[in-house]
Write an enzyme that holds these catalytic residues in place. Structure first.
Site, PDB file in Angstrom:
ATOM      1  N   GLU A  54      32.926  33.864  41.140  1.00  0.00           N
ATOM      2  CA  GLU A  54      33.913  33.132  40.352  1.00  0.00           C
ATOM      3  C   GLU A  54      33.246  32.325  39.244  1.00  0.00           C
ATOM      4  O   GLU A  54      32.236  31.661  39.475  1.00  0.00           O
ATOM      5  CB  GLU A  54      34.690  32.196  41.280  1.00  0.00           C
ATOM      6  CG  GLU A  54      35.752  31.361  40.587  1.00  0.00           C
ATOM      7  CD  GLU A  54      36.398  30.342  41.522  1.00  0.00           C
ATOM      8  OE1 GLU A  54      37.505  29.880  41.200  1.00  0.00           O
ATOM      9  OE2 GLU A  54      35.788  30.002  42.568  1.00  0.00           O
ATOM     10  N   LYS A  63      44.724  32.857  38.884  1.00  0.00           N
ATOM     11  CA  LYS A  63      44.629  32.289  40.230  1.00  0.00           C
ATOM     12  C   LYS A  63      45.915  31.573  40.619  1.00  0.00           C
ATOM     13  O   LYS A  63      46.408  30.706  39.901  1.00  0.00           O
ATOM     14  CB  LYS A  63      43.438  31.324  40.274  1.00  0.00           C
ATOM     15  CG  LYS A  63      43.092  30.770  41.634  1.00  0.00           C
ATOM     16  CD  LYS A  63      41.774  29.992  41.538  1.00  0.00           C
ATOM     17  CE  LYS A  63      41.327  29.411  42.838  1.00  0.00           C
ATOM     18  NZ  LYS A  63      40.009  28.731  42.707  1.00  0.00           N
ATOM     19  N   CYS A  96      38.863  32.819  44.958  1.00  0.00           N
ATOM     20  CA  CYS A  96      38.409  31.700  45.786  1.00  0.00           C
ATOM     21  C   CYS A  96      39.501  31.146  46.704  1.00  0.00           C
ATOM     22  O   CYS A  96      39.792  31.731  47.730  1.00  0.00           O
ATOM     23  CB  CYS A  96      37.785  30.623  44.914  1.00  0.00           C
ATOM     24  SG  CYS A  96      36.665  29.520  45.830  1.00  0.00           S
TER      25      CYS A  96
END
Length: 293
Positions: free
Chosen positions: A46, A120, A157
């Site tokens: 990431e 995200k 993540c």
């Protein structure tokens, strides 16, 4: 697009400096190594362009964000690399879109084409991980992309802790679930180590959805405005039963690979009956915050 059945999945991990060009060079070197080892899909960590700046809340860091267009130097470099090597590369980047900012990923196929963007969905906010200061919640919904090497779903993540995200991508046709990550020590909790919990959670996604899951995490110690965090690496590739097929150490660069047969995976998913026996009409509480119906 059916593509090729036998696929070698690759993962790389490395320490980041705070110079984008250096990190792109490191990522490119390791992706090349994975490709030499036969990898068809190669996952890097990431926000690998620099330090994990979310340790602090500082408006200066918004300067790191760029539009994800043809002028983006990192995206341009990774697209050229993917085309040269004939590999698929998911690329994690800090996106600026007009007045909005996202923690985003561009899926780059083996011809170097940008297939689309995932933003995200789950944005953490805690000591050392102050992402809500920087990132709008993603508005793309979960995404999967058809490539020559299979249909790929990607979370970023914090997304990896949510089984709903993994199951959604599986229902959309994902054959591989990939998670670029930046996780390590917790400020104020020096004795706390989440590594095993982190791995077990994603290995559960693999077993529950009967498909490979891979995570790429950064390594090293980074200091941002006097705050220091150490990232615990431990990148891995899990097989469809949640078993570890390849794993990296907590420190040191790593290139991991594991082989999968898509036809065999498809057959096993059908035979287990986990998707056949779902009862979505009973799962309404999942669409609420408090479990109400």
């Amino acid at each position: 697009m059916d593509g090729q059945d036998r696929v070698r999945l690759g993962v790389v991990q490395f320490a980041c400096s705070d110079v984008a060009e250096e990190n792109v060079a490191t990522a490119s070197r390791l992706v090349r190594q994975a490709a030499r080892q036969g990898a068809n899909i190669v996952l890097a960590q990431e926000l690998f362009e620099g330090h994990y700046f979310c340790q602090e809340e500082n408006p200066e860091h918004f300067r790191r964000a760029r539009p994800l267009d043809d002028s983006h130097p990192t995206l341009k470099a990774m697209r050229a690399l993917a085309a040269e090597l004939g590999v698929v590369i998911p690329v994690s980047l800090f996106e600026r879109r007009n007045q909005a900012h996202y923690n985003s990923l561009v899926m780059v196929d083996d011809k170097g084409a940008a297939l689309g963007i995932y933003r995200k969905s789950h944005i953490p906010d805690g000591p050392g991980y102050s992402e809500k200061f920087y990132f709008n919640p993603g508005d793309t919904g979960f995404r999967v992309w058809q490539t020559r090497f299979g249909t790929i779903g990607v979370g970023i993540c914090w997304d990896q802790w949510f089984p709903e995200a993994a199951r959604t991508m599986a229902l959309m046709g994902a054959e591989f679930l990939l998670y670029p990550t930046a996780i390590g020590s917790e400020p104020g909790r020096p004795d706390f180590d989440s590594m095993e919990h982190w791995r077990i959670t994603m290995r559960g996604h693999a077993g529950a959805n009967l498909m490979p899951v891979a995570a790429a995490n950064r390594i090293g110690t980074e200091t941002v405005a006097g705050r220091t965090q150490t990232y615990y690496g431990s990148s891995f590739i899990a097989g469809p039963s949640g078993e570890l097929r390849a794993e990296a150490r907590r420190d040191g660069e790593a290139v991991l690979t594991a082989d999968f047969d898509r036809a065999e995976l498809r057959s096993n998913r059908a035979a287990w009956g986990l998707f056949r026996d779902r009862r979505p009409e009973l799962y309404g509480a999942l669409a609420t915050l408090d479990g109400g119906r």
